[in-house]
Write a protein that holds these residues in place. Structure first.
Motif, mmCIF file in Angstrom:
data_model
loop_
_atom_site.group_PDB
_atom_site.id
_atom_site.type_symbol
_atom_site.label_atom_id
_atom_site.label_comp_id
_atom_site.label_asym_id
_atom_site.label_seq_id
_atom_site.Cartn_x
_atom_site.Cartn_y
_atom_site.Cartn_z
ATOM 1 N N ILE A 9 3.234 10.831 -0.975
ATOM 2 C CA ILE A 9 2.184 9.874 -1.264
ATOM 3 C C ILE A 9 1.751 9.304 0.083
ATOM 4 O O ILE A 9 2.589 9.113 0.971
ATOM 5 C CB ILE A 9 2.661 8.758 -2.230
ATOM 6 C CG1 ILE A 9 1.503 7.837 -2.611
ATOM 7 C CG2 ILE A 9 3.823 7.986 -1.646
ATOM 8 C CD1 ILE A 9 1.835 6.872 -3.749
ATOM 9 N N ARG A 10 0.475 9.082 0.253
ATOM 10 C CA ARG A 10 -0.012 8.516 1.511
ATOM 11 C C ARG A 10 0.355 7.044 1.598
ATOM 12 O O ARG A 10 0.436 6.342 0.589
ATOM 13 C CB ARG A 10 -1.526 8.688 1.629
ATOM 14 C CG ARG A 10 -1.935 10.111 1.885
ATOM 15 C CD ARG A 10 -3.395 10.294 2.173
ATOM 16 N NE ARG A 10 -4.163 9.053 2.159
ATOM 17 C CZ ARG A 10 -5.451 8.991 1.877
ATOM 18 N NH1 ARG A 10 -6.129 10.068 1.577
ATOM 19 N NH2 ARG A 10 -6.078 7.836 1.887
ATOM 20 N N ASP A 12 -1.335 4.443 2.594
ATOM 21 C CA ASP A 12 -2.305 3.506 2.024
ATOM 22 C C ASP A 12 -2.252 3.494 0.502
ATOM 23 O O ASP A 12 -2.350 2.443 -0.125
ATOM 24 C CB ASP A 12 -3.724 3.768 2.540
ATOM 25 C CG ASP A 12 -4.262 5.161 2.249
ATOM 26 O OD1 ASP A 12 -3.487 6.065 1.876
ATOM 27 O OD2 ASP A 12 -5.480 5.355 2.426
ATOM 28 N N GLN A 13 -2.023 4.645 -0.112
ATOM 29 C CA GLN A 13 -1.892 4.707 -1.571
ATOM 30 C C GLN A 13 -0.651 3.941 -2.037
ATOM 31 O O GLN A 13 -0.676 3.243 -3.048
ATOM 32 C CB GLN A 13 -1.793 6.166 -2.039
ATOM 33 C CG GLN A 13 -3.055 6.955 -1.847
ATOM 34 C CD GLN A 13 -2.839 8.432 -2.178
ATOM 35 O OE1 GLN A 13 -1.751 8.979 -1.978
ATOM 36 N NE2 GLN A 13 -3.881 9.080 -2.670
ATOM 37 N N LYS A 16 -1.247 0.169 -1.966
ATOM 38 C CA LYS A 16 -2.074 -0.272 -3.098
ATOM 39 C C LYS A 16 -1.288 -0.214 -4.400
ATOM 40 O O LYS A 16 -1.342 -1.149 -5.207
ATOM 41 C CB LYS A 16 -3.344 0.584 -3.202
ATOM 42 C CG LYS A 16 -4.330 0.329 -2.076
ATOM 43 C CD LYS A 16 -5.644 1.054 -2.281
ATOM 44 C CE LYS A 16 -5.452 2.540 -2.376
ATOM 45 N NZ LYS A 16 -6.711 3.287 -2.545
ATOM 46 N N LEU A 17 -0.555 0.851 -4.622
ATOM 47 C CA LEU A 17 0.204 1.046 -5.849
ATOM 48 C C LEU A 17 1.197 -0.095 -6.088
ATOM 49 O O LEU A 17 1.388 -0.543 -7.214
ATOM 50 C CB LEU A 17 0.951 2.385 -5.801
ATOM 51 C CG LEU A 17 1.817 2.737 -6.997
ATOM 52 C CD1 LEU A 17 0.960 2.970 -8.235
ATOM 53 C CD2 LEU A 17 2.645 3.979 -6.708
ATOM 54 N N GLY A 24 -8.357 -0.155 -0.470
ATOM 55 C CA GLY A 24 -8.167 0.798 0.617
ATOM 56 C C GLY A 24 -8.467 0.176 1.967
ATOM 57 O O GLY A 24 -7.763 0.419 2.951
ATOM 58 N N ARG A 46 -2.562 5.227 8.386
ATOM 59 C CA ARG A 46 -2.631 4.895 6.960
ATOM 60 C C ARG A 46 -2.473 6.137 6.095
ATOM 61 O O ARG A 46 -2.083 6.054 4.946
ATOM 62 C CB ARG A 46 -3.925 4.176 6.634
ATOM 63 C CG ARG A 46 -5.151 5.031 6.756
ATOM 64 C CD ARG A 46 -6.395 4.214 6.504
ATOM 65 N NE ARG A 46 -7.565 5.001 6.803
ATOM 66 C CZ ARG A 46 -8.562 5.192 5.974
ATOM 67 N NH1 ARG A 46 -8.533 4.637 4.792
ATOM 68 N NH2 ARG A 46 -9.580 5.921 6.320
ATOM 69 N N LYS A 49 2.158 10.637 5.396
ATOM 70 C CA LYS A 49 2.720 11.135 4.146
ATOM 71 C C LYS A 49 4.145 10.627 3.998
ATOM 72 O O LYS A 49 4.991 10.855 4.855
ATOM 73 C CB LYS A 49 2.669 12.655 4.117
ATOM 74 C CG LYS A 49 1.250 13.175 4.050
ATOM 75 C CD LYS A 49 1.199 14.677 4.035
ATOM 76 C CE LYS A 49 -0.253 15.135 3.963
ATOM 77 N NZ LYS A 49 -0.352 16.589 4.031
ATOM 78 N N ARG A 73 1.292 8.536 -9.231
ATOM 79 C CA ARG A 73 -0.013 8.613 -8.578
ATOM 80 C C ARG A 73 -0.946 9.554 -9.320
ATOM 81 O O ARG A 73 -0.515 10.453 -10.038
ATOM 82 C CB ARG A 73 0.133 9.009 -7.114
ATOM 83 C CG ARG A 73 0.542 10.419 -6.911
ATOM 84 C CD ARG A 73 0.758 10.703 -5.453
ATOM 85 N NE ARG A 73 1.221 12.060 -5.404
ATOM 86 C CZ ARG A 73 0.724 12.971 -4.631
ATOM 87 N NH1 ARG A 73 -0.220 12.691 -3.802
ATOM 88 N NH2 ARG A 73 1.164 14.206 -4.659
ATOM 89 N N GLU A 74 -2.221 9.320 -9.114
ATOM 90 C CA GLU A 74 -3.237 10.134 -9.800
ATOM 91 C C GLU A 74 -3.520 11.390 -9.041
ATOM 92 O O GLU A 74 -3.433 11.461 -7.868
ATOM 93 C CB GLU A 74 -4.523 9.328 -9.926
ATOM 94 C CG GLU A 74 -4.314 8.135 -10.816
ATOM 95 C CD GLU A 74 -5.570 7.287 -10.912
ATOM 96 O OE1 GLU A 74 -6.679 7.810 -10.704
ATOM 97 O OE2 GLU A 74 -5.447 6.109 -11.215
#
Length: 74
Positions: A9-10, A12-13, A16-17, A24, A46, A49, A73-74
């Protein structure tokens, strides 16, 4: 079997999660300000990985990446 990116998962993701960034743009600003540590070291990328076991710290908040995070995650 899936690609290697199925298990990441990144940064930045992730922020937010877990509610550490509202958007973002906020995640980008937070990372670029040097306030985010990955495994104890400041990381200014950001898009870094993250994998299971990585530990992210923002201020006094520390969170670890786990399999549940990657599955959400989506």
């Amino acid at each position: 079997m899936g690609s290697p990116d199925d298990h990441v998962i990144r940064l930045d993701q992730f922020l937010k999660l877990h509610g550490l960034a509202d958007s973002g743009g906020h995640a980008k600003a937070l990372v670029q300000s040097g306030k985010v540590k990955v495994n104890g070291e400041v990381d200014l990328r950001r898009g870094r990985k993250l994998r299971v076991g990585d530990v992210i710290a923002v201020g006094d908040t520390r969170l670890a990446v786990d399999a549940t995070t990657l599955g959400e995650r989506e």
